[in-house]
Each structure stands twice: as structure tokens, then as C-alpha cells.
Motif scaffolding. Sequence first.
Motif, PDB file in Angstrom:
ATOM      1  N   VAL A  83       0.858  -1.180   0.000  1.00  0.00           N
ATOM      2  CA  VAL A  83       0.000   0.000   0.000  1.00  0.00           C
ATOM      3  C   VAL A  83       0.891   1.225   0.000  1.00  0.00           C
ATOM      4  O   VAL A  83       1.764   1.380   0.862  1.00  0.00           O
ATOM      5  CB  VAL A  83      -0.931   0.029   1.227  1.00  0.00           C
ATOM      6  N   MET A  84       0.686   2.095  -0.979  1.00  0.00           N
ATOM      7  CA  MET A  84       1.457   3.321  -1.109  1.00  0.00           C
ATOM      8  C   MET A  84       0.497   4.507  -1.091  1.00  0.00           C
ATOM      9  O   MET A  84      -0.703   4.357  -1.280  1.00  0.00           O
ATOM     10  CB  MET A  84       2.285   3.300  -2.397  1.00  0.00           C
ATOM     11  N   SER A  89      -2.777   9.925   3.795  1.00  0.00           N
ATOM     12  CA  SER A  89      -3.766   9.304   2.907  1.00  0.00           C
ATOM     13  C   SER A  89      -4.571   8.206   3.601  1.00  0.00           C
ATOM     14  O   SER A  89      -5.590   7.758   3.072  1.00  0.00           O
ATOM     15  CB  SER A  89      -3.076   8.728   1.665  1.00  0.00           C
ATOM     16  N   GLY A  90      -4.100   7.750   4.787  1.00  0.00           N
ATOM     17  CA  GLY A  90      -4.840   6.742   5.539  1.00  0.00           C
ATOM     18  C   GLY A  90      -4.160   5.388   5.635  1.00  0.00           C
ATOM     19  O   GLY A  90      -4.741   4.441   6.175  1.00  0.00           O
ATOM     20  N   LYS A  91      -2.923   5.272   5.169  1.00  0.00           N
ATOM     21  CA  LYS A  91      -2.239   3.974   5.123  1.00  0.00           C
ATOM     22  C   LYS A  91      -2.047   3.375   6.518  1.00  0.00           C
ATOM     23  O   LYS A  91      -2.446   2.235   6.783  1.00  0.00           O
ATOM     24  CB  LYS A  91      -0.867   4.124   4.441  1.00  0.00           C
ATOM     25  N   SER A  92      -1.413   4.134   7.405  1.00  0.00           N
ATOM     26  CA  SER A  92      -1.137   3.617   8.742  1.00  0.00           C
ATOM     27  C   SER A  92      -2.427   3.441   9.550  1.00  0.00           C
ATOM     28  O   SER A  92      -2.543   2.508  10.351  1.00  0.00           O
ATOM     29  CB  SER A  92      -0.168   4.535   9.490  1.00  0.00           C
ATOM     30  N   THR A  93      -3.391   4.323   9.337  1.00  0.00           N
ATOM     31  CA  THR A  93      -4.684   4.166  10.011  1.00  0.00           C
ATOM     32  C   THR A  93      -5.335   2.863   9.587  1.00  0.00           C
ATOM     33  O   THR A  93      -5.879   2.124  10.429  1.00  0.00           O
ATOM     34  CB  THR A  93      -5.611   5.348   9.678  1.00  0.00           C
ATOM     35  N   PHE A  94      -5.280   2.550   8.321  1.00  0.00           N
ATOM     36  CA  PHE A  94      -5.836   1.292   7.818  1.00  0.00           C
ATOM     37  C   PHE A  94      -5.190   0.109   8.525  1.00  0.00           C
ATOM     38  O   PHE A  94      -5.880  -0.810   9.003  1.00  0.00           O
ATOM     39  CB  PHE A  94      -5.622   1.213   6.306  1.00  0.00           C
ATOM     40  N   PHE A 135       5.372  -2.021  13.802  1.00  0.00           N
ATOM     41  CA  PHE A 135       5.161  -0.582  13.820  1.00  0.00           C
ATOM     42  C   PHE A 135       6.346   0.174  13.228  1.00  0.00           C
ATOM     43  O   PHE A 135       7.460  -0.341  13.161  1.00  0.00           O
ATOM     44  CB  PHE A 135       4.904  -0.093  15.249  1.00  0.00           C
ATOM     45  N   GLN A 136       6.097   1.412  12.826  1.00  0.00           N
ATOM     46  CA  GLN A 136       7.166   2.257  12.307  1.00  0.00           C
ATOM     47  C   GLN A 136       8.233   2.512  13.363  1.00  0.00           C
ATOM     48  O   GLN A 136       9.422   2.508  13.068  1.00  0.00           O
ATOM     49  CB  GLN A 136       6.596   3.591  11.829  1.00  0.00           C
ATOM     50  N   GLU A 222       6.013   0.388   7.062  1.00  0.00           N
ATOM     51  CA  GLU A 222       7.263   1.090   6.758  1.00  0.00           C
ATOM     52  C   GLU A 222       8.476   0.441   7.427  1.00  0.00           C
ATOM     53  O   GLU A 222       9.253   1.093   8.119  1.00  0.00           O
ATOM     54  CB  GLU A 222       7.150   2.572   7.131  1.00  0.00           C
ATOM     55  N   ILE A 223       8.650  -0.859   7.191  1.00  0.00           N
ATOM     56  CA  ILE A 223       9.814  -1.540   7.738  1.00  0.00           C
ATOM     57  C   ILE A 223      11.105  -1.067   7.079  1.00  0.00           C
ATOM     58  O   ILE A 223      12.193  -1.317   7.597  1.00  0.00           O
ATOM     59  CB  ILE A 223       9.703  -3.067   7.592  1.00  0.00           C
ATOM     60  N   ASP A 224      10.999  -0.374   5.961  1.00  0.00           N
ATOM     61  CA  ASP A 224      12.181   0.142   5.274  1.00  0.00           C
ATOM     62  C   ASP A 224      12.600   1.512   5.786  1.00  0.00           C
ATOM     63  O   ASP A 224      13.666   2.013   5.424  1.00  0.00           O
ATOM     64  CB  ASP A 224      11.928   0.216   3.771  1.00  0.00           C
TER      65      ASP A 224
END
Length: 296
Positions: A83-84, A89-94, A135-136, A222-224
Amino acid sequence: MATAFFTPTFNFRNSTSIPQSRRRRRRCIVRSSQASVSIEAPSSSTTDLLLQVKDLSAVIAESKQPILKGVNLTVRHGEAHAVMGKNGSGKSTFAKVLAGHPDYEVTGGSVMYKGLDLLEMEPEERATAGLFMSFQSPVEIPGVSNIDFLNMAYNARRRKLGLPELGPIEFYGYVAPKLELVNMKTDFLNRNVNEGFSGGEKKRNEILQLAVLGAEFAILDEIDSGLDVDALQDVAKAVNGILTSKNSVLMITHYLRLLEFIKPTYIHVMENGRIVKTGDITIAEVLEKEGYKAIS
């Protein structure tokens, strides 16, 4: 710290003052009236369905600010999804809504996981059912060693499956070989969870948890982030080593470089709380060259 088979209780309940009564109530309140504009990954088979998200809407629990506005996503066993999207935009909330974070309240839609209503499950129930989230920024747990933490988490999963728990010696024999996956030495197990760890060590520790616990569905937020090329390669190699035809991964990322190491089955672009485009690796290549204006 990862939302593994033991960690949701530790993370979510200790990081919020939201009362237990709010967490226990039904989270899916009303079905969203907004039509989703996402594009579903095509498939005619339902036997291999792992996760199905339909018209998922959610708000911040305290402020009631809408974040998710009709998300649709289908994940099958053995698939890797990315997911990008822009910040906000809602990525982490999702990801957090799927894990059951109490800071968010589902206001519409449904989420089925392995045939179960995920929205009716507490965070620890989701985790013992095989959902894992990294988690980030993993938190530190002073006074708790990695091996004790992993042993407790692993045994929680075994209890759920009706299997006997492993004692310290048996568990050490199980976990030690998995350190090779993340390129860590055995003395790493005696260190306190994430205490004094570098960014790369924290991310490796997340993937070690995933390897030990054998989750069917892993959400990697966001493991990177913050990793140099060597650390990224180690983490990606470990994730690839864990993926089988029986489990799946959902990666949240901003960068093409991660997806060059962990090949996604599908890439989804989020915008304003919805998935607005789904495709293959070429989406990430376009974003890398032209930015999100090319998608919008």
C-alpha cells in the motif's frame, strides 16, 4: 513493537486511556453510504481467501475526524500486497484499524479474516488468530529480555492452537536458528526488547518476532524506514524467507526500493482514505519517476 500473538495487549492497552468498555463494544456501527472507488484484485477463487475488506470506514475515536472512507481490499493466501500513498492518505490508520487499535473507531463496512468477523475481535484475539503488525517506531520494554518476550508470545499462540507450551530450553532450540534469518547473534536474545537498539536492530527484531510466531497475515508498516541498504536487504531476505503459500503480507511503504527486494503481487495506492488504484510493480515505478500527480 510488533502486534504479534502477545503484544497487542501490551501495546494498545498500555498506550491509551480509552476505557475497556469502549474497546469491548461492537466497532462496526453503520455501513458506509459512500461508494468505494478501489479496484479489487481479480480472482474467481474463494477457498484461498484470507482477508476481505469491504467499504471500511473509520474515524479517530476522540475527535470523530473521518480517516478511512470506504476501503476495499482482498488478500489471498500466498500474496504480498503493498500500500502506497502520500502522507495523511490513511495507510497507517488502515493498518492500525485492522490490528484493532483503540484510537480508531470503525463506522462502516466489514472485515472478514479467515472466515471470522475481525471487527468483533479484541486486539489479542486477532493476534492469536494469526494477525501480526510491525510498527514504524517499535517501543522499548525495559526489564524484559527478547527470549522471555518471544517465549511468552509463542506460547500464547500455542495455547490458542491447543498445543502444549514450550519450556525455556525447548524454546531456545526453536528460536536460535531463526536468528540467522535476520543476521543477529544469539546474545541478542538476552538483551531487553528494543532497549538501546539501533533502527536496523529494531526492524530486525520485528521480523524475528514474525518468524518465531509464524503469523498467517503480517502487516509491515514502513519496515524500510531509516534502514541503510545492507539492513534493508537483511530485513527483506528474512521476509521473503518467511513467506509461503499459506501466509500473506501487507506492506506499507513510500519507496520502490523495498518492492524491488520483496516482490508484491499487487500494489494499491491510497488517497483521501480510499484505495484509488490497484496494479503491479509498474505503479511503484511510475510513482518513483513522476510522483503521485501521475496517479491523481
